[in-house]
Design an enzyme around this catalytic site. Sequence first.
Site, PDB file in Angstrom:
ATOM      1  N   TYR A 111      -6.677  -0.975   1.154  1.00 20.03           N
ATOM      2  CA  TYR A 111      -6.577   0.461   0.848  1.00 20.03           C
ATOM      3  C   TYR A 111      -5.820   0.785  -0.429  1.00 20.03           C
ATOM      4  CZ  TYR A 111      -7.063  -0.370   5.866  1.00 20.03           C
ATOM      5  OH  TYR A 111      -7.443  -0.865   7.084  1.00 20.03           O
ATOM      6  N   LEU A 112      -5.637  -0.181  -1.322  1.00 19.45           N
ATOM      7  CA  LEU A 112      -4.745   0.062  -2.466  1.00 19.45           C
ATOM      8  C   LEU A 112      -5.245   1.165  -3.404  1.00 19.45           C
ATOM      9  CD1 LEU A 112      -3.616  -3.556  -3.488  1.00 19.45           C
ATOM     10  CD2 LEU A 112      -2.661  -2.016  -1.754  1.00 19.45           C
ATOM     11  N   ASP A 122       0.256  -6.912   3.586  1.00 19.04           N
ATOM     12  CA  ASP A 122      -0.088  -5.893   4.573  1.00 19.04           C
ATOM     13  C   ASP A 122      -1.171  -4.943   4.063  1.00 19.04           C
ATOM     14  OD1 ASP A 122       0.759  -4.327   7.039  1.00 19.04           O
ATOM     15  OD2 ASP A 122       1.149  -2.810   5.515  1.00 19.04           O
ATOM     16  N   ASN A 160       0.792  -1.224   0.000  1.00 17.39           N
ATOM     17  CA  ASN A 160       0.000   0.000   0.000  1.00 17.39           C
ATOM     18  C   ASN A 160       0.828   1.280   0.000  1.00 17.39           C
ATOM     19  OD1 ASN A 160      -2.698   1.361   0.415  1.00 17.39           O
ATOM     20  ND2 ASN A 160      -1.619   2.089   2.233  1.00 17.39           N
ATOM     21  N   HIS A 161       1.985   1.235   0.693  1.00 16.67           N
ATOM     22  CA  HIS A 161       2.733   2.476   0.895  1.00 16.67           C
ATOM     23  C   HIS A 161       4.221   2.181   0.973  1.00 16.67           C
ATOM     24  CE1 HIS A 161       1.164   0.790   4.713  1.00 16.67           C
ATOM     25  NE2 HIS A 161       2.444   0.808   5.036  1.00 16.67           N
ATOM     26  N   GLN A 199       4.457   7.545   5.617  1.00 20.05           N
ATOM     27  CA  GLN A 199       4.174   6.372   4.769  1.00 20.05           C
ATOM     28  C   GLN A 199       3.230   6.755   3.618  1.00 20.05           C
ATOM     29  OE1 GLN A 199       2.896   4.315   8.385  1.00 20.05           O
ATOM     30  NE2 GLN A 199       4.033   2.525   7.732  1.00 20.05           N
ATOM     31  N   GLU A 210      -3.959  -9.364   5.083  1.00 20.45           N
ATOM     32  CA  GLU A 210      -4.334  -8.609   6.278  1.00 20.45           C
ATOM     33  C   GLU A 210      -5.384  -7.581   5.900  1.00 20.45           C
ATOM     34  OE1 GLU A 210      -2.969  -5.462   9.673  1.00 20.45           O
ATOM     35  OE2 GLU A 210      -2.437  -5.200   7.587  1.00 20.45           O
ATOM     36  N   GLU A 222      -8.169   4.389  -4.375  1.00 22.95           N
ATOM     37  CA  GLU A 222      -9.016   5.432  -3.814  1.00 22.95           C
ATOM     38  C   GLU A 222     -10.063   5.792  -4.855  1.00 22.95           C
ATOM     39  OE1 GLU A 222      -5.554   6.062  -4.334  1.00 22.95           O
ATOM     40  OE2 GLU A 222      -5.220   5.045  -2.416  1.00 22.95           O
ATOM     41  N   ASP A 279       1.050   6.700   0.405  1.00 23.62           N
ATOM     42  CA  ASP A 279       0.431   5.583  -0.329  1.00 23.62           C
ATOM     43  C   ASP A 279       0.892   5.560  -1.778  1.00 23.62           C
ATOM     44  OD1 ASP A 279      -1.136   5.170   1.973  1.00 23.62           O
ATOM     45  OD2 ASP A 279      -2.871   4.595   0.753  1.00 23.62           O
ATOM     46  N   HIS A 335       1.660  -8.304  16.547  1.00 26.55           N
ATOM     47  CA  HIS A 335       2.582  -7.213  16.862  1.00 26.55           C
ATOM     48  C   HIS A 335       1.896  -5.862  16.982  1.00 26.55           C
ATOM     49  CE1 HIS A 335       1.851  -7.050  12.616  1.00 26.55           C
ATOM     50  NE2 HIS A 335       2.387  -5.857  12.572  1.00 26.55           N
TER      51      HIS A 335
HETATM   52  C1  GLC Z   1      -0.406  -3.233   9.248  1.00 32.08           C
HETATM   53  C2  GLC Z   1       0.679  -3.688  10.202  1.00 32.08           C
HETATM   54  C3  GLC Z   1       1.026  -2.556  11.135  1.00 32.08           C
HETATM   55  C4  GLC Z   1       1.468  -1.371  10.324  1.00 32.08           C
HETATM   56  C5  GLC Z   1       0.424  -0.988   9.276  1.00 32.08           C
HETATM   57  C6  GLC Z   1       0.958  -0.002   8.274  1.00 32.08           C
HETATM   58  O1  GLC Z   1      -1.590  -3.006   9.902  1.00 32.08           O
HETATM   59  O2  GLC Z   1       0.275  -4.824  10.905  1.00 32.08           O
HETATM   60  O3  GLC Z   1       2.013  -2.934  12.051  1.00 32.08           O
HETATM   61  O4  GLC Z   1       1.708  -0.283  11.174  1.00 32.08           O
HETATM   62  O5  GLC Z   1       0.008  -2.109   8.528  1.00 32.08           O
HETATM   63  O6  GLC Z   1       1.893  -0.619   7.437  1.00 32.08           O
END
Ligand code: GLC
Length: 548
Positions: free
Chosen positions: A206-207, A202, A104-105, A170, A244, A209, A172, A317
């Site tokens: 959100y890829l 990850d 995504n970013h 970060q 995710e 818009e 996008d 995490h």
């Molecule tokens: C995901 C990761 C997280 C990170 C976010 C942005 O949700 O699990 O740790 O901060 O993406 O990359």
Amino acid sequence: MKTDSLWYKNAIFYEVHLRSFCDSNGDGKGDLPGLTSKLDYLQELGVDCLWLLPMFPSPLKDDGYDIADYHHIHPDYGTVEDFERLVSEAHARGMRVIADLVLNHTSDLHPWFVESRKSKDSPYRDYYVWSDSDRKYKEARIIFLDTESSNWTLDPATNQYYWHRFYSSQPDLNYDNPVVADTMIDVLRFWMDKGIDGFRADAVPYLFEREGTNCENLPETHDYLKRVRRVLNEEYPEAILLGEANQWPWDLRPYFGGDEADPTVPGNEFHMAFHFPVMPRIFKALALGDATDVIDIMHKTPAIPHNSQWCVFLRNHDELTLEMVTPEDRELMWKLYAPHPRMPLNLGIRRRLAPLLDNDRRKIELANSILFTLPGAPIIYYGDEIGMGDNIFLFDRNGVRTPMQWTAEPGAGFSTAEPWASLIDDAEYGYQKINVAAQQNDPASLFNTMKHFVSVRKATPVLGWGACDFMPLTNKAVLAYLRHTEREAVLAVHNLTGRPQTVQFDLSEFAGRVPVDLLGRRDSLPEISTVPYGINLEPFDYLWLKVS
Ligand code: GLC
């Protein structure tokens, strides 16, 4: 390595934070050779697949999820050769390795963004999402609520705003730019060619818009992810994609692809996706002694294609996310599980499993028993197999990412230097008390119980493959479900309370059989007949009963 393209259906996953796992060169930071030196430990636990958090060059403003170079390894972690060695050593032990794929970013220090922000005419301008106005895409929520006030940040160099769903560091990527879309597929090929077994992808919702939408789960996003899957299928047929997407079950379902009306049509998007919504409901059920919400969300979970699998987890995490609960339940969960002002973070709770469950061994085992028997492949977060604690006073989510506790020696066997984040050393969770070495030697330890869960689960394929029917909720303190295929059936029973409970189930379809307690917690059980089958449960008791 055995070949089996559906290996992930009944695999045990383990999430590793490299920086915190094992330091081989005495700089206080975990690294690839350190992890390689601990593969025997992971093999002993019975892990089938490791998921490594991002290990690429990065300014680490989001612990590596801000990538500055997709083709190298962060110098703290070692080299590409170290990575290849890790993968081949893992394979030699029958373990697979998946890496994080951050589509995504990038980091704002990635050369693409450094160029992009220089001028509106930069050949890289279109790699990112720029706008004269910060009023576009108003319906997109802010994810890092505690730090960011907008998804747009003004860049003074060109007086335009750039789009970012996470930290402003970060930006996008712009997937409407076909060069970006192609380039990221080449990144995937690059790491696949180093021998890995797939990716945890990850932040995938959100890829793209689009105005007038919340900019999540858009059809364009699904089209792109299907393209990624096609590349894998054609070029790396045994590799997996684990998505995710922190979404409701009905919004998660499309990430598997296939045909929602017909689960026999194979999935053609992600092989696996994390089941986000069930996770907080397991904690709620444990706190209230009431199974209702777990059953309810599982009933609302659509069937998935037979070549797909959920990935279920208790902790990871990040903060324990409460995005997929109602606002009332969020308040309740904060009240129940985040009593200290440092515990809530964004829409979640920054705590580890053991402290969340009062370090009550019975509750920790019970939660894991649910994890290991619900539909999906379980993932263990490093350290939770020994009941590690957390440090809520550390920055951002670092408190749940502290160094792995290997031994009681100074440095906890993690490092000979000052660790990058302080070791947990309080009386209850300190490494002097909670560590791998001590637990390996103690047959009654949490580690050995987890090892037992892993081995029984792996020897019981119905838990990976079978359907799941929830037993009628005659006693809401008991969460019970039948995992079954045509040939095998296992009844999982959980007492969610600290009081003894009794339940009765209609098991008449198995009349004449004597249930076998797979975990060996009960010596002998009465034969099943056509009358309701009664089970007495101790506080926080759990049973995996083979009934066929
Ligand atoms: C995901 C990761 C997280 C990170 C976010 C942005 O949700 O699990 O740790 O901060 O993406 O990359």
